[in-house]
Design a protein around this motif. Structure first.
Motif, mmCIF file in Angstrom:
data_model
loop_
_atom_site.group_PDB
_atom_site.id
_atom_site.type_symbol
_atom_site.label_atom_id
_atom_site.label_comp_id
_atom_site.label_asym_id
_atom_site.label_seq_id
_atom_site.Cartn_x
_atom_site.Cartn_y
_atom_site.Cartn_z
ATOM 1 N N ALA A 128 3.216 -2.575 -3.953
ATOM 2 C CA ALA A 128 3.222 -1.402 -3.064
ATOM 3 C C ALA A 128 4.116 -0.412 -3.450
ATOM 4 O O ALA A 128 5.267 -0.909 -3.738
ATOM 5 C CB ALA A 128 3.197 -2.022 -1.637
ATOM 6 N N PRO A 129 4.232 0.927 -2.986
ATOM 7 C CA PRO A 129 5.236 1.707 -3.333
ATOM 8 C C PRO A 129 6.550 1.362 -2.428
ATOM 9 O O PRO A 129 6.508 0.838 -1.353
ATOM 10 C CB PRO A 129 4.813 3.128 -2.577
ATOM 11 N N GLY A 130 7.619 1.400 -3.192
ATOM 12 C CA GLY A 130 8.851 0.857 -2.710
ATOM 13 C C GLY A 130 9.136 -0.316 -2.927
ATOM 14 O O GLY A 130 10.187 -0.892 -2.332
ATOM 15 N N ALA A 131 8.340 -1.151 -3.383
ATOM 16 C CA ALA A 131 8.780 -2.624 -3.638
ATOM 17 C C ALA A 131 9.697 -2.893 -4.545
ATOM 18 O O ALA A 131 9.718 -2.056 -5.546
ATOM 19 C CB ALA A 131 7.259 -3.667 -4.052
ATOM 20 N N THR A 132 10.453 -4.125 -4.235
ATOM 21 C CA THR A 132 11.762 -4.281 -5.203
ATOM 22 C C THR A 132 11.546 -5.298 -5.949
ATOM 23 O O THR A 132 10.546 -6.338 -5.591
ATOM 24 C CB THR A 132 12.966 -4.001 -4.436
ATOM 25 N N GLY A 133 12.339 -5.689 -7.033
ATOM 26 C CA GLY A 133 12.359 -6.890 -7.417
ATOM 27 C C GLY A 133 11.103 -7.029 -8.783
ATOM 28 O O GLY A 133 11.198 -8.163 -9.256
ATOM 29 N N ILE A 134 10.607 -6.179 -8.936
ATOM 30 C CA ILE A 134 9.736 -5.968 -9.916
ATOM 31 C C ILE A 134 10.506 -5.617 -11.469
ATOM 32 O O ILE A 134 10.905 -4.578 -11.402
ATOM 33 C CB ILE A 134 8.415 -5.039 -9.833
ATOM 34 N N ARG A 135 10.188 -6.544 -12.270
ATOM 35 C CA ARG A 135 10.756 -6.286 -13.626
ATOM 36 C C ARG A 135 10.114 -5.146 -14.174
ATOM 37 O O ARG A 135 8.915 -4.895 -14.515
ATOM 38 C CB ARG A 135 10.506 -7.311 -14.648
ATOM 39 N N TRP A 180 4.468 5.033 -14.984
ATOM 40 C CA TRP A 180 4.152 4.536 -13.827
ATOM 41 C C TRP A 180 5.504 3.931 -13.223
ATOM 42 O O TRP A 180 5.847 3.671 -12.156
ATOM 43 C CB TRP A 180 3.117 3.612 -13.638
ATOM 44 N N GLU A 181 6.301 3.248 -14.028
ATOM 45 C CA GLU A 181 7.511 2.639 -13.414
ATOM 46 C C GLU A 181 8.629 3.768 -13.140
ATOM 47 O O GLU A 181 9.462 3.354 -12.197
ATOM 48 C CB GLU A 181 8.223 1.720 -14.699
ATOM 49 N N ARG A 182 8.434 4.925 -13.794
ATOM 50 C CA ARG A 182 9.577 5.979 -13.454
ATOM 51 C C ARG A 182 9.100 6.763 -12.088
ATOM 52 O O ARG A 182 9.828 7.378 -11.609
ATOM 53 C CB ARG A 182 9.708 6.951 -14.596
ATOM 54 N N HIS A 183 7.710 6.569 -11.866
ATOM 55 C CA HIS A 183 7.388 7.430 -10.945
ATOM 56 C C HIS A 183 7.548 6.878 -9.451
ATOM 57 O O HIS A 183 7.433 5.733 -9.037
ATOM 58 C CB HIS A 183 5.654 7.501 -10.802
ATOM 59 N N ARG A 184 7.837 7.849 -8.549
ATOM 60 C CA ARG A 184 8.102 7.468 -7.111
ATOM 61 C C ARG A 184 7.126 8.308 -6.112
ATOM 62 O O ARG A 184 7.192 9.549 -6.269
ATOM 63 C CB ARG A 184 9.508 7.616 -6.774
ATOM 64 N N THR A 185 6.228 7.675 -5.586
ATOM 65 C CA THR A 185 5.124 8.452 -4.681
ATOM 66 C C THR A 185 5.864 9.178 -3.414
ATOM 67 O O THR A 185 6.811 8.623 -3.172
ATOM 68 C CB THR A 185 4.373 7.474 -4.167
ATOM 69 N N ALA A 186 5.399 10.478 -3.240
ATOM 70 C CA ALA A 186 6.032 11.091 -2.177
ATOM 71 C C ALA A 186 5.670 10.461 -0.622
ATOM 72 O O ALA A 186 4.635 9.863 -0.563
ATOM 73 C CB ALA A 186 5.308 12.459 -2.012
ATOM 74 N N PRO A 187 6.677 10.453 0.169
ATOM 75 C CA PRO A 187 6.377 9.679 1.468
ATOM 76 C C PRO A 187 5.660 10.305 2.375
ATOM 77 O O PRO A 187 5.940 11.014 3.267
ATOM 78 C CB PRO A 187 7.755 9.925 1.829
ATOM 79 N N ASP A 188 4.279 10.661 1.828
ATOM 80 C CA ASP A 188 3.151 11.179 2.607
ATOM 81 C C ASP A 188 2.517 10.424 3.930
ATOM 82 O O ASP A 188 2.965 9.290 3.893
ATOM 83 C CB ASP A 188 2.001 11.710 1.654
ATOM 84 N N GLU A 201 -2.919 -15.149 -8.052
ATOM 85 C CA GLU A 201 -1.837 -15.535 -7.293
ATOM 86 C C GLU A 201 -0.527 -16.071 -8.061
ATOM 87 O O GLU A 201 0.669 -16.100 -7.706
ATOM 88 C CB GLU A 201 -2.535 -17.133 -7.206
ATOM 89 N N ASP A 202 -0.405 -15.869 -9.511
ATOM 90 C CA ASP A 202 0.577 -16.029 -10.422
ATOM 91 C C ASP A 202 0.870 -14.756 -11.115
ATOM 92 O O ASP A 202 1.478 -14.820 -12.423
ATOM 93 C CB ASP A 202 0.390 -17.167 -11.219
ATOM 94 N N ASP A 203 0.821 -13.609 -10.472
ATOM 95 C CA ASP A 203 0.994 -12.350 -11.197
ATOM 96 C C ASP A 203 2.573 -12.122 -10.948
ATOM 97 O O ASP A 203 3.162 -11.617 -10.005
ATOM 98 C CB ASP A 203 0.088 -11.307 -10.736
ATOM 99 N N PRO A 204 3.514 -11.997 -12.079
ATOM 100 C CA PRO A 204 4.874 -11.673 -11.834
ATOM 101 C C PRO A 204 4.960 -10.236 -11.578
ATOM 102 O O PRO A 204 5.964 -9.861 -11.030
ATOM 103 C CB PRO A 204 5.586 -12.156 -13.216
ATOM 104 N N GLN A 205 4.064 -9.436 -11.905
ATOM 105 C CA GLN A 205 4.239 -7.756 -11.601
ATOM 106 C C GLN A 205 3.787 -7.251 -10.388
ATOM 107 O O GLN A 205 4.128 -6.120 -10.036
ATOM 108 C CB GLN A 205 3.583 -6.953 -12.849
ATOM 109 N N ALA A 206 2.970 -8.301 -9.716
ATOM 110 C CA ALA A 206 2.639 -8.032 -8.423
ATOM 111 C C ALA A 206 2.562 -9.161 -7.748
ATOM 112 O O ALA A 206 1.678 -9.934 -7.162
ATOM 113 C CB ALA A 206 1.089 -7.359 -8.441
ATOM 114 N N PRO A 207 3.871 -9.955 -7.387
ATOM 115 C CA PRO A 207 4.098 -11.193 -6.495
ATOM 116 C C PRO A 207 3.594 -10.822 -4.879
ATOM 117 O O PRO A 207 3.613 -9.749 -4.764
ATOM 118 C CB PRO A 207 5.547 -11.179 -6.644
ATOM 119 N N LYS A 208 3.369 -11.850 -4.380
ATOM 120 C CA LYS A 208 2.799 -11.742 -2.976
ATOM 121 C C LYS A 208 3.379 -10.708 -1.929
ATOM 122 O O LYS A 208 3.163 -10.072 -1.330
ATOM 123 C CB LYS A 208 2.506 -12.976 -2.432
#
Length: 258
Positions: A128-135, A180-188, A201-208
């Motif tokens: 999701a937008p704003g998620a942290t900890g993604i490599r 997409w890694e540089r992009h920041r979505t506008a807070p609409d 369930e085991d996706d490191p780029q989209a953890p739960k």
């Protein structure tokens, strides 16, 4: 016995498997480095009520000689015009990974223009937008970046073992990840269409923990569904994924025409 329609190019941006009896359209946005044919097999899995459209972006497959986009704004602006032939009636968006981010931004752009948006937004393997900890991957050295792509999966073994093809593919992959890694979505304001988030369930780029933030992006229902597997879970069980989409799409289409 009827045969499934074939996904074929109609314009530079639109590939379609025409279904004359359809009452809903599924518009798919491919993952990093991939082209429209990533969804070719879905044409046989969808019912006649749903017409499949896949978006073809510059820099891949029959558009390999074109430069990929380097900024999100111009890409979304082009697509709001290029996809007009398929944005009428009842339709949904599905995007995987970078394609999910693109589908989300396009839905917001259509709303900003006062144009009808998707009945349903399916977002796959995308934090999701704003998620942290993604490599972050796009700035890795070449060898590390290539290893990271192979670890994520989604690249056929034949391609992975062909140095010439990989040398052509890696720059497109890096361009997509950088975009997409540089992009920041506008807070609409949140969208008003339902969102279904799908992930392995085991996706490191989209953890739960990175997916719950999608609930804040809509005033409608938001469901988060997990499947066995990693980042490319949907390649392992396409029938299950398409069945989930179909159930939700045809319900949305019925609601629009009621």
């Amino acid at each position: 016995m009827s045969t499934a329609p074939e996904l074929a190019g109609e314009t530079p941006y639109i590939w379609r498997a025409r279904q004359p009896r359809s009452r809903h359209r599924l518009i798919c946005f491919p993952h990093a480095g991939a082209g429209a044919t990533a969804y070719a097999d879905w044409a046989a899995l969808l019912p006649p009520e749903v017409e499949l459209v896949a978006v073809q972006l510059p820099g891949r497959q029959d558009r390999i000689a074109e430069e990929p986009f380097t900024e999100v704004g111009p890409l979304v602006s082009v697509l709001t015009h290029a996809l007009r032939p398929v944005l009428g009636g009842s339709f949904s968006f599905f995007g995987h990974s970078c394609g999910a981010a693109l589908a989300f931004e396009l839905a917001k752009a259509l709303r900003a223009k006062g144009q009808p948006g998707p009945d349903h937004l399916f977002l796959s393997a995308q934090a999701a937008p704003g998620a942290t900890g993604i490599r972050q991957l796009h700035a890795l050295p070449d060898d590390e970046f290539r290893d990271a792509m192979l670890t994520l999966g989604g690249i056929d073994e034949e391609i992975a073992n062909d140095e010439f093809v990989m040398d052509s593919l890696v720059p497109v992959l890096r361009a997509d990840f950088a975009l997409w890694e540089r992009h920041r979505t506008a807070p609409d304001a949140p969208l008003d269409c339902p969102i279904t988030v799908l992930a392995g369930e085991d996706d490191p780029q989209a953890p739960k923990e990175s997916l719950e933030g999608w609930r804040a992006q809509t005033t409608a229902e938001c469901a988060v569904l997990f499947h066995p597997g990693g980042h490319f879970y949907f390649l392992d069980s396409p029938g299950t994924v398409v069945s989930t989409l179909t159930e939700k799409m045809l319900g949305a289409a019925a609601g629009r025409t009621a």
